[in-house]
Structures are given as structure tokens and as C-alpha cells.
Design a protein around this motif. Sequence first.
Motif, PDB file in Angstrom:
ATOM      1  N   SER A   1      52.050  40.717  52.726  1.00  0.00           N
ATOM      2  CA  SER A   1      51.607  39.331  52.657  1.00  0.00           C
ATOM      3  C   SER A   1      50.173  39.252  52.148  1.00  0.00           C
TER       4      SER A   1
ATOM      5  N   ARG B   1      51.237  34.068  51.249  1.00  0.00           N
ATOM      6  CA  ARG B   1      52.340  34.548  50.414  1.00  0.00           C
ATOM      7  C   ARG B   1      52.965  35.786  51.044  1.00  0.00           C
TER       8      ARG B   1
ATOM      9  N   ARG C   1      46.944  29.228  51.628  1.00  0.00           N
ATOM     10  CA  ARG C   1      48.232  29.744  51.170  1.00  0.00           C
ATOM     11  C   ARG C   1      48.500  31.103  51.808  1.00  0.00           C
TER      12      ARG C   1
ATOM     13  N   ASP D   1      55.536  38.622  50.080  1.00  0.00           N
ATOM     14  CA  ASP D   1      56.219  39.217  48.943  1.00  0.00           C
ATOM     15  C   ASP D   1      57.693  39.445  49.266  1.00  0.00           C
TER      16      ASP D   1
ATOM     17  N   ASN E   1      56.796  30.154  44.816  1.00  0.00           N
ATOM     18  CA  ASN E   1      56.019  31.400  44.744  1.00  0.00           C
ATOM     19  C   ASN E   1      56.098  32.205  46.026  1.00  0.00           C
ATOM     20  N   ASP E   2      57.095  31.915  46.867  1.00  0.00           N
ATOM     21  CA  ASP E   2      57.253  32.604  48.156  1.00  0.00           C
ATOM     22  C   ASP E   2      56.035  32.383  49.043  1.00  0.00           C
ATOM     23  N   GLU E   3      55.479  31.194  49.038  1.00  0.00           N
ATOM     24  CA  GLU E   3      54.265  30.907  49.800  1.00  0.00           C
ATOM     25  C   GLU E   3      54.495  29.826  50.846  1.00  0.00           C
TER      26      GLU E   3
ATOM     27  N   LEU F   1      59.356  27.824  52.197  1.00  0.00           N
ATOM     28  CA  LEU F   1      58.637  28.499  51.128  1.00  0.00           C
ATOM     29  C   LEU F   1      58.697  27.700  49.834  1.00  0.00           C
TER      30      LEU F   1
END
Length: 245
Positions: free
Chosen positions: A94, A201, A199, A203, A52-54, A49
Motif C-alpha cells: 500500500s 492505494r 489517498r 496494489d 486506481n485501486d485507491e 475503491l
Amino acid sequence: MTSQEDPRQEEGRNVARIVWRWLLALVGAVAILLGSAVTAAGVWLDDTLDANDELTTASQVISAPACQTLLIEVSGAQVSADEWNRYAFVADRSEETIAIDVPGAQSSYLVGLADSDDVEERLLGAQYCLALSTEQGWTVERIAVVDELPDVGLSGLPGVWGRSSGAEAVVLPLPESGRTVVVSSDDGTDLGEVRLVGRYRIDGAGDAASIALIAGPSVIGVGVVLVLIAIFALRRRGRHEGSAD
């Protein structure tokens, strides 16, 4: 006078000790395996990751050296990585997006996502470029009946739009079928290259990785202690290890 224990009581204690040893050893082994899996998941998330938690796909570059406005059919291009399917269990936490930028841009440019039907209504009597995905990569075709045609007009076109003042990316929702991505330079200069990055993501994934990196080794430690207790503390004592009456 030394009291003699009932052999059946001694045998019962030995059986109970054996059962407890196997039970603790089994629980300890499971804890070690579980802790190892949690730790490995935490390490993988932490390494994979970004801030940005992506998760991101490899970038795809579209070469458009003679294009001022580029229409991109992304929905069939598999910009979303196939491996993201493994994260279906966090689908409610997500978000899939696509980041689009023009690396060599010298001025601002417009990026948007609009219904394909609305875009097609603007194409008659205009010039533009169309990018399509093939097995070999992206192909770009410049559409212009005559060179004097104006560039396709985008003013008032409904959709999701963003403007970049330079080389930074504009992030849009991942396009679905029937939606077209549009990239257009503001000053009429050629785009050169357009870069797409998918991308994904999740959360809270960064927090989950941190917790896993703490909890995993802790569970492993508990498992090791249980296994050691099963091996040494609950073993059957030898003849000379008994207590004197």
C-alpha cells in the motif's frame, strides 16, 4: 429366503451415516459463512475503491483568498483517515499519498514537499501565508511585515515538487513531521482555495475484489450442496425405502 443382517452392522452403518451427515453439514455451513464473508468483502472493495485501486478521504478545503504562497502543516492534520489502520496487513502493498489542487486556478501553480527547516530559511524578509489545522478546521494567517515584501522564493529549494497546469491535482507522499507542504501560484495571483485529499492505494486490490466476487458465490454454492447432501442423501432411510433381496 431373506437374509437377516447383523443388527450391530446396521447400527454401525447408522452411526457412520450420522457422523458423515454432521461432518458434511458442518463443512457446508462453514463454506457458506466463508463464501458470504468473501463475497461481502469483494462487494465492499468494488464499491469503495476507485479505478486506481485507491481509497480516498473527504476533501479538506483551505480558504486562502489573499495568498500567493501557502505553507501547510499537514503532518498534524490527520489527512490520513483513521480507518485506514485496518489495512495494516497489506502495508507492504500500500501507499499513502496526498492530492493537492487549486480548484479555481486560472494558471499553473507549484506544489511541493520540503523540510521545514529549509523552508524557514527562506521566510525572513518575505511574505507568505501559513495554514494550520484546528478542531474547527483550517486557519490561515498572512505573514507580511510590510506589503512591499516579495513573495517567499522557492527556487532551488530541495524537496519533492510538482507543477499543475490548471485544476488537476499534484500527488505527493503523505507528509511526515518536520516536512512542510508549499503551494504557490506561478503568476503571482491569489490562490483562493486549496483542496487536500488523502489517498490510500492498495496494489492489486481491484483484482482481489474481482476474484472475491467470483470465488465467494462459488464457495457458497459448494456449501449449499454439502448441506443438501447431509440433509437428504445421507439421511436414514425409512422401512419401505430399503432394497429387496
